[in-house]
Design a protein around this motif. Structure first.
Motif, short mmCIF file in Angstrom:
data_model
loop_
_atom_site.label_atom_id
_atom_site.label_comp_id
_atom_site.label_asym_id
_atom_site.label_seq_id
_atom_site.Cartn_x
_atom_site.Cartn_y
_atom_site.Cartn_z
N LEU A 10 0.86 -1.18 0.00
CA LEU A 10 0.00 0.00 0.00
C LEU A 10 0.90 1.23 0.00
CD1 LEU A 10 -2.67 -1.16 2.62
CD2 LEU A 10 -2.42 -1.77 0.21
N LEU A 100 -0.58 -0.82 -4.55
CA LEU A 100 -1.85 -0.08 -4.60
C LEU A 100 -1.50 1.37 -4.29
CD1 LEU A 100 -5.00 -0.04 -4.73
CD2 LEU A 100 -4.99 -0.46 -2.27
N PRO A 107 -3.36 4.95 0.42
CA PRO A 107 -4.41 4.13 -0.20
C PRO A 107 -5.41 3.61 0.83
CG PRO A 107 -2.21 3.29 -0.73
CD PRO A 107 -2.06 4.29 0.36
N VAL A 117 -8.08 -4.44 -0.80
CA VAL A 117 -7.31 -4.87 0.37
C VAL A 117 -8.07 -5.95 1.13
CG1 VAL A 117 -6.31 -4.13 2.58
CG2 VAL A 117 -6.12 -2.64 0.57
N PRO A 129 1.36 -2.17 4.51
CA PRO A 129 1.18 -0.72 4.41
C PRO A 129 2.52 -0.01 4.56
CG PRO A 129 0.53 -1.47 6.59
CD PRO A 129 0.95 -2.70 5.83
#
Length: 252
Positions: A10, A100, A107, A117, A129
């Motif tokens: 992320l 992402l 995100p 996710v 993340p």
């Protein structure tokens, strides 16, 4: 976790336009995050054009895994049908790492990536993340309002009467729970939003207007609704037309 699948990273984006110097990202996106981003060749993004611009900035200091035109960028936004998510996840299930990336900020927070996710978790895919800017957290930090309890409410109704009704509901909740309420608006409607907040809230309710966070034109001001009303009445409102802004309120 599914050991055969790739990892879903992320990846935070900047909160707005950055200059094209080699150190453009250094104060806002950690070097390690830039390095991880540079080695990926498959991205899911809210907007492919914005993602390419971000990758161009990454490439100034970290050579990309492939030429930019060969990097695969699939779009996931408010128009993406739910049945398309499985296809976006398929490369990960085949063992490929993916990133992402949001249009701005982190995100899956005020961003359509959360569904992907959640599906990654359902398939046992590792979700990682990465650290970067969140306009919502930066606004809470800088507001002076309650950082122990806060809620993000997204966009308010565009209809003026409905918007005032919603503001009064949020102010009531803020008072009852001593909770900071956060909201955002389409940047060209910032003026109408602040007018509505200053007019609908009780005189002592604190309102923070946080604009262009982390950008050169950053402005953060917290005042009572009464003071905002006076300021707006004298034509001295903030310079925030068409600039990304987070609004916060805390009833006293």
């Amino acid at each position: 976790m599914n050991s055969m699948s790739g990892t879903l990273y992320l990846i935070p984006n900047t909160l707005g336009a950055s200059d094209a110097s080699p150190d453009a990202l250094s104060h806002i996106i950690p070097e390690q995050v830039q390095a991880i981003t540079s080695r990926l060749d498959y991205f899911v993004a809210e907007n492919a054009k914005t993602a390419r611009a971000f990758l161009k900035l990454i490439a100034l200091k970290h050579p990309l895994a492939r030429p930019l035109q060969e990097i695969e960028i699939a779009e996931l936004n408010v128009n993406t049908p739910a049945q398309a998510l499985a296809g976006l996840l398929a490369p990960l299930l085949a063992g490929r790492d993916a990133g992402l990336v949001s249009e701005a900020g982190v995100p899956a927070v005020a961003d359509p990536g959360a569904d992907l996710v959640r599906m990654a978790h359902q398939h046992g895919i590792t979700v990682k993340p990465l650290v970067g800017p969140s306009s919502l957290l930066l606004a809470v930090m800088a507001s002076g309002l309650n950082g122990q309890s806060f809620a993000f409410n997204g966009y308010l109704p565009t209809d003026a009467a409905q918007r005032v009704k919603r503001i009064k509901e949020l102010e009531q909740r803020s008072r009852a729970e001593k909770q900071t309420q956060l909201l955002i608006e389409t940047p060209y409607r910032n003026g109408a939003m602040l007018d509505a907040l200053a007019g609908a809230c009780q005189a002592g309710t604190l309102i923070c207007v946080a604009t262009d966070l982390s950008l050169p034109g950053e402005s953060i001001r917290t005042m009572s609704a009464a003071k905002w009303k006076t300021l707006l009445g004298s034509g001295q409102g903030p310079d925030f037309h068409k600039k990304p802004t987070v609004f916060l309120l805390l009833a006293q």
